[in-house]
Write a protein that holds these residues in place. Structure first.
Motif, short mmCIF file in Angstrom:
data_model
loop_
_atom_site.label_atom_id
_atom_site.label_comp_id
_atom_site.label_asym_id
_atom_site.label_seq_id
_atom_site.Cartn_x
_atom_site.Cartn_y
_atom_site.Cartn_z
N LYS A 1 0.80 -1.33 -0.02
CA LYS A 1 0.13 -0.26 0.03
C LYS A 1 0.76 1.25 0.03
CE LYS A 1 -3.75 -2.22 2.40
NZ LYS A 1 -4.58 -2.62 3.61
N VAL A 2 0.20 2.27 -0.57
CA VAL A 2 0.97 3.44 -0.59
C VAL A 2 1.05 4.33 0.81
CG1 VAL A 2 1.32 5.72 -1.77
CG2 VAL A 2 0.41 3.89 -2.78
N SER A 3 2.29 4.67 1.20
CA SER A 3 2.53 5.43 2.36
C SER A 3 2.40 6.91 2.09
CB SER A 3 3.74 5.15 3.04
OG SER A 3 3.92 3.66 3.35
N GLY B 1 0.33 10.89 1.30
CA GLY B 1 -0.17 11.34 -0.05
C GLY B 1 -1.46 11.15 -0.32
N ARG B 2 -2.01 11.29 -1.41
CA ARG B 2 -3.29 11.20 -1.84
C ARG B 2 -3.79 9.44 -1.91
NH1 ARG B 2 -6.03 11.12 -7.15
NH2 ARG B 2 -3.80 11.54 -7.87
N TYR B 3 -2.94 8.84 -2.06
CA TYR B 3 -3.29 7.16 -2.21
C TYR B 3 -2.83 6.69 -1.05
CZ TYR B 3 -4.19 7.26 -7.31
OH TYR B 3 -4.78 7.44 -8.45
N ASP B 4 -2.75 7.30 0.08
CA ASP B 4 -2.41 6.58 1.39
C ASP B 4 -3.24 5.64 1.90
OD1 ASP B 4 -0.62 6.66 3.87
OD2 ASP B 4 -2.30 7.59 4.82
N GLY B 5 -2.54 4.45 1.95
CA GLY B 5 -3.29 3.36 2.41
C GLY B 5 -3.81 2.52 1.39
N ARG B 6 -3.83 2.94 0.20
CA ARG B 6 -4.21 2.22 -0.85
C ARG B 6 -3.24 1.46 -1.91
NH1 ARG B 6 -7.37 7.16 -3.79
NH2 ARG B 6 -8.05 5.46 -5.41
N LYS B 7 -3.75 0.41 -2.51
CA LYS B 7 -3.00 -0.40 -3.58
C LYS B 7 -3.30 0.47 -4.78
CE LYS B 7 -3.82 -4.80 -0.96
NZ LYS B 7 -4.49 -6.22 -1.24
N LEU B 8 -2.20 0.14 -5.56
CA LEU B 8 -2.24 0.65 -7.02
C LEU B 8 -2.65 -0.71 -7.74
CD1 LEU B 8 1.53 2.14 -7.52
CD2 LEU B 8 -0.54 3.23 -6.68
N ALA B 9 -4.09 -0.62 -7.64
CA ALA B 9 -4.83 -1.68 -8.54
C ALA B 9 -5.29 -1.39 -9.67
CB ALA B 9 -5.97 -1.78 -7.49
N GLY B 10 -5.04 -2.02 -10.68
CA GLY B 10 -5.49 -1.68 -12.11
C GLY B 10 -4.27 -0.89 -12.64
N GLY B 11 -4.66 0.14 -13.40
CA GLY B 11 -3.83 1.23 -14.01
C GLY B 11 -2.73 0.74 -14.87
N ARG B 12 -2.01 1.66 -15.20
CA ARG B 12 -1.13 1.24 -16.15
C ARG B 12 0.48 1.66 -15.89
NH1 ARG B 12 1.80 0.44 -20.60
NH2 ARG B 12 1.50 0.96 -22.40
N PHE B 13 1.44 0.60 -15.92
CA PHE B 13 2.87 0.95 -15.78
C PHE B 13 3.45 1.21 -16.78
CE2 PHE B 13 1.24 -1.72 -12.24
CZ PHE B 13 1.75 -1.08 -10.78
N TYR B 14 4.65 1.75 -16.88
CA TYR B 14 5.40 1.85 -17.96
C TYR B 14 6.63 1.87 -18.16
CZ TYR B 14 6.06 3.68 -22.90
OH TYR B 14 6.40 3.79 -24.24
N THR B 15 7.52 2.83 -17.41
CA THR B 15 9.16 2.23 -17.52
C THR B 15 9.39 2.14 -15.83
OG1 THR B 15 9.51 4.76 -17.34
CG2 THR B 15 9.26 3.92 -19.47
N LEU B 16 10.53 1.76 -15.63
CA LEU B 16 11.07 1.56 -14.62
C LEU B 16 12.53 1.77 -14.28
CD1 LEU B 16 12.22 -1.36 -14.70
CD2 LEU B 16 9.74 -1.98 -13.87
N ASP B 17 13.32 2.15 -13.44
CA ASP B 17 14.64 2.26 -13.18
C ASP B 17 15.24 1.69 -11.79
OD1 ASP B 17 17.31 2.89 -14.23
OD2 ASP B 17 17.25 4.71 -13.08
N LEU B 18 16.01 1.00 -11.61
CA LEU B 18 16.62 0.41 -10.44
C LEU B 18 17.57 1.39 -9.82
CD1 LEU B 18 16.15 -2.01 -8.64
CD2 LEU B 18 18.03 -3.14 -9.76
N SER B 19 17.79 1.52 -8.42
CA SER B 19 18.94 2.53 -7.82
C SER B 19 20.24 1.80 -7.90
CB SER B 19 18.38 2.87 -6.44
OG SER B 19 18.47 1.62 -5.78
N TRP B 20 21.16 2.52 -7.85
CA TRP B 20 22.41 2.09 -7.83
C TRP B 20 22.90 1.17 -7.01
CZ3 TRP B 20 23.69 3.93 -12.45
CH2 TRP B 20 23.24 5.50 -12.73
N ASP B 21 22.41 0.76 -5.85
CA ASP B 21 22.60 -0.16 -4.96
C ASP B 21 21.50 -1.21 -4.99
OD1 ASP B 21 20.43 1.12 -3.84
OD2 ASP B 21 21.10 1.82 -1.95
N GLY B 22 20.68 -1.40 -5.95
CA GLY B 22 19.45 -2.16 -6.11
C GLY B 22 18.71 -2.16 -5.08
#
Length: 500
Positions: free
Chosen positions: A208-210, A212-233
């Protein structure tokens, strides 16, 4: 050779991603899923067609030595009678390459299988119906063996792959970054991908989101696009859109309230992979997407919050709108922010789109810029660099290629207004997307595509250290054949290797 190893590793991962996105995680008889076998069937048809085209052409026997192709095994050779000949040649070359490495993996089983297939194929005539049918089945067996070889590449020395699923949306260089209308997707982690049965899990399942507006809610449905991993993983950046246009949007958008709302545009999120803490970094009515970590801990991303838009897509007037929605087409440019989402600043004041920023091996930002003002269609959607704070933006190729006096422009019907070029410029990629630095190399890998398209096409390698000749000096193709282009009656008469 190190670059070739990385390209082979990338190809292996791409093959796996195809398997994953199709939802084929089990390994039925033969060791591959039905989805993978279908992709091999499409490859069989493509290779068969290329062989027929080569036979019908006047290409000389040396045509497979095309200098614009990275690997000489990739093109069709004069000795290739059918797709099995092509597959065996490529598989055995990859096997020999990996076996010669200092850290060579154990490949005895696929090597023995490939030798057996080659022996079985020797007595089969591809010109007969029975021989062709038998060789077709051997082709699929050879593909399975080559897949096993590719996934044994020692460069694949990690345990998990993170990816998003979903169909890329849009029919334009910019519109695929709009979250308003394009389906649903998932954020997945795939482990044991070199085994016969990879394991897949929803990365955000139960998270669940910690705040902000989505506090306590899951990112259900919707659309993901790109991602990037931090240098330490440990931390992952991604963009997500709820894809929920409001019933009554109200006049809250400078572009079009029917889609520019917080629940119908992309926003940037961050999840800690160790603690599971998920936070939202941006929350606006604008599209914020393509986040990537910078060396100093800030985040670079693209956003259309500056209010620029595509010049050829005006909104028109209420009485005569440009399209049914009467909307502008917003353009996103480079912005950065702190890792907590604060201190958002634009670092580019370009008037058109910039996409897919990432960090190059020298610390600069590498990205695609749509710089088409006063240029022809095949000279304005290429690789650019700038410093992490946006200074010194420059293009190593594709921007104002010489000679300027012979630039081609087109009228509304696609007819050239001047004599088209005969210098080979249209043979170069018309657009270069998803540019990524190759580890330990000065080169980059990218997707060669067109600007009236989602970011899909052929893989190419770009070497900006090579002097630009306004043609293909800096570009090498991974896949043979003509690169994607948009037509527009571009001059292609000096193509020397049409079937290579």
């Amino acid at each position: 050779m190190e670059c070739l190893r990385w390209v082979a590793a990338i190809a292996a991962v791409a093959c796996l991603i195809l398997w994953t996105v199709a939802g084929a995680f089990a390994a039925p008889a033969g060791g591959v899923s039905p989805q993978v076998r279908r992709s091999w069937q499409e490859d069989f048809k493509e290779i068969d067609k290329a062989i027929a085209q080569r036979r019908a052409s006047e290409v000389t026997d040396s045509a497979h030595e095309n200098p614009h192709i990275l690997d000489r095994q990739a093109p069709i050779w004069p000795t290739d009678r059918d797709p099995l000949d092509v597959e065996l040649r490529r598989a055995l070359a990859l096997l020999a390459h990996l076996q010669a490495l200092p850290d060579a993996p154990g490949l005895a089983a696929p090597a023995a299988r490939l030798r057996t297939i080659r022996g079985q194929a020797e007595g089969l005539d591809p010109a007969t119906a029975a021989g062709a049918a038998a060789r077709r089945e051997l082709y699929f067996q050879a593909r399975a063996a080559r897949r096993q070889v590719a996934l044994a590449n020692p460069l694949l020395d990690f345990d998990e792959i993170l990816l998003t699923t979903g169909r890329p949306g849009g029919a334009h260089i910019q519109s695929h970054f709009y979250g308003r209308q394009y389906g649903r997707g998932r954020l997945l982690a795939v482990s044991d991908f070199r085994a016969g049965e990879p394991k897949v899990r929803e990365l955000l399942k139960g998270v669940k989101v910690s705040g902000g507006r989505y506090d306590g809610r899951k990112l259900a449905g919707g659309r993901f696009y790109t991602l990037d991993l931090s240098w330490d993983g440990t931390e992952l950046l991604f963009d997500w859109c709820a894809c929920k246009p409001p019933a009554d949007p109200g006049p809250d958008s400078i572009f079009n309230p029917s889609h520019m709302t917080p629940d119908a545009t992309y926003n940037v999120f961050k999840v800690n992979l160790e603690t599971g803490r998920l936070v939202q970094l941006t929350d606006t009515m604008y599209n914020d997407s393509c986040p990537a970590w910078l060396p100093d801990g800030r985040v670079v991303f693209i956003s259309d919050r500056r209010g620029t838009y595509v010049r050829c897509h005006p909104a028109g007037t209420p009485e005569k709108p440009y399209n049914k929605r009467g909307m502008h087409q917003p353009c996103a440019t480079l912005h950065t922010m702190k890792a907590d989402g604060s201190d958002v600043i634009p670092i580019s004041w370009h008037e058109t789109s910039e996409t897919f920023p990432r960090v190059a091996n020298d610390g600069r930002i590498v990205y695609t810029r749509w710089d088409y003002i006063d240029r022809e269609f095949h000279a304005g959607h290429h690789i650019w660099f700038c410093t992490p704070d946006g200074r010194d933006p420059r293009a190593p190729h594709g921007n104002y290629p010489l000679p300027h006096s012979r630039m081609v422009t087109y009228d509304a019907s696609g007819q050239p207004q001047h004599e088209p070029f005969h210098d080979g410029r249209p043979l170069r990629p018309w657009a270069e997307y998803g540019i990524r630095p190759i580890p330990g190399s000065r080169r980059f890998i990218a997707v060669a595509s067109i600007h009236h398209s989602s970011p899909k096409g052929q893989l190419v390698l770009i070497d900006p250290s090579v002097p630009d000749d306004c043609r293909m000096a800096q570009v090498r193709q991974v896949h043979p054949g003509e690169l994607p282009h948009e037509g527009w009656k571009a001059d292609r008469r000096n193509m020397r290797f049409p079937y290579a």
